[in-house]
Design an enzyme around this catalytic site. Sequence first.
Site, PDB file in Angstrom:
ATOM      1  CB  VAL C  77      -0.977   0.210   1.409  1.00 42.15           C
ATOM      2  CG1 VAL C  77      -2.209   1.141   1.273  1.00 42.15           C
ATOM      3  CG2 VAL C  77      -1.681  -1.663   1.443  1.00 42.15           C
ATOM      4  CB  CYS C  78       0.942   4.546  -2.426  1.00 47.09           C
ATOM      5  SG  CYS C  78       1.501   6.275  -2.214  1.00 47.09           S
ATOM      6  CB  ILE C  79       3.778   5.402   2.500  1.00 47.11           C
ATOM      7  CG1 ILE C  79       3.888   6.040   3.914  1.00 47.11           C
ATOM      8  CG2 ILE C  79       4.718   5.967   2.260  1.00 47.11           C
ATOM      9  CD1 ILE C  79       5.059   5.151   5.117  1.00 47.11           C
TER      10      ILE C  79
END
Lengths: 100, 128, 130
Positions: C77-79
Amino acid sequence: MLHIVNKSPFEKNSLEQAISNSKDGSAILLIEDAVYAAKSSSSVAEMVKGALGQKTVHVLGPDFNARGFADEDVLEGVTIVDYSGFVDLVENNGTVQSWV
Amino acid sequence: MEDEMMEGGVVKKFMYVNRKAPYGTIYALESLEVVLIAAAFEQDVSLIFMDDGVFQIKKGQKTDGVDMKNFSPTYRALEMYDIEKLYVCKESLEARGMSEDDLIVDVEVLERAALQDLMDEQDVVFSF
Amino acid sequence: MKFGILINEGPYQHQSSDSAYQFAKASIEKGHTIFRVFFYHDGVNNATNLTAPPTDDRNVTLRWTELAQEHDVDLVVCIAAALRRGILDESEAKRQNKANFNLADGFRISGLGQLIEAGIQCDRVVVFGD
């Protein structure tokens, strides 16, 4: 190259762009709301037929069926694939571009 | 320099396809964030602006009135990250009554055939 | 072959996560490897463990978790996108001084570099979005 389109051709120009910006020999896969473009009769059928000479056009059967169309409702020349066929198209056509 | 990159690892052709207008949705902004990160990976990066994506690089964006960040100046900074291959679809630009003079960055305007060739030679195509 | 997948839309609202899941499942059944699934934009919402869909509907998040556990698929998941939208793991919750965290099992939060790396490592990258 494989061009994936997921937009209804009656709402967005994604299919038109995928057809006109892909080279001859490309494959076009219709998924999600783009499957409406695979109907045998509609105002976009001519556009799809026009692409068929130079490109292959495929429709994701599960999405087509989910939307109330049977396999026999498909435009002549358009190939129906399942998810396994989707995977084969990805494997066999090089780079994938999604016209999201 | 280029030889060093080749020795250091794989260099692939990455293309970022921008077809959505800014502000109405977040795609343009977050797509730009990916491009900035991509610069650090020393890959062969191209950006193409087509359809409403050409509005991303329209000059003169003023966002004070909507309280959103004007990120258009960032496109001008891409050059500093060695991202210099910016292309625009001629047809899309003309359809929107715009020309190169309306754009915030230097771009190469491509006709359909050149655009087809460009897309076809890519290894990875990211669209957001 | 080694495939990478990018998902740009959240669950239920849009079919993209469903399409990506069916594609991933079919790929694995055919002997391909899913190197990584990267969740970006509203796609990060696929990773919340607070969803409770009706029992007669599919559970999109749980399906991903199970796929990850059964087939060792890396769900990233992209931070930056996750922090914007309220998807946090324990350490990010602490760092951001938030009382709760909600990252579902099988997912991990990391940077956009993971997406680029997937592009470099994979034979094909398939984007699912709006």
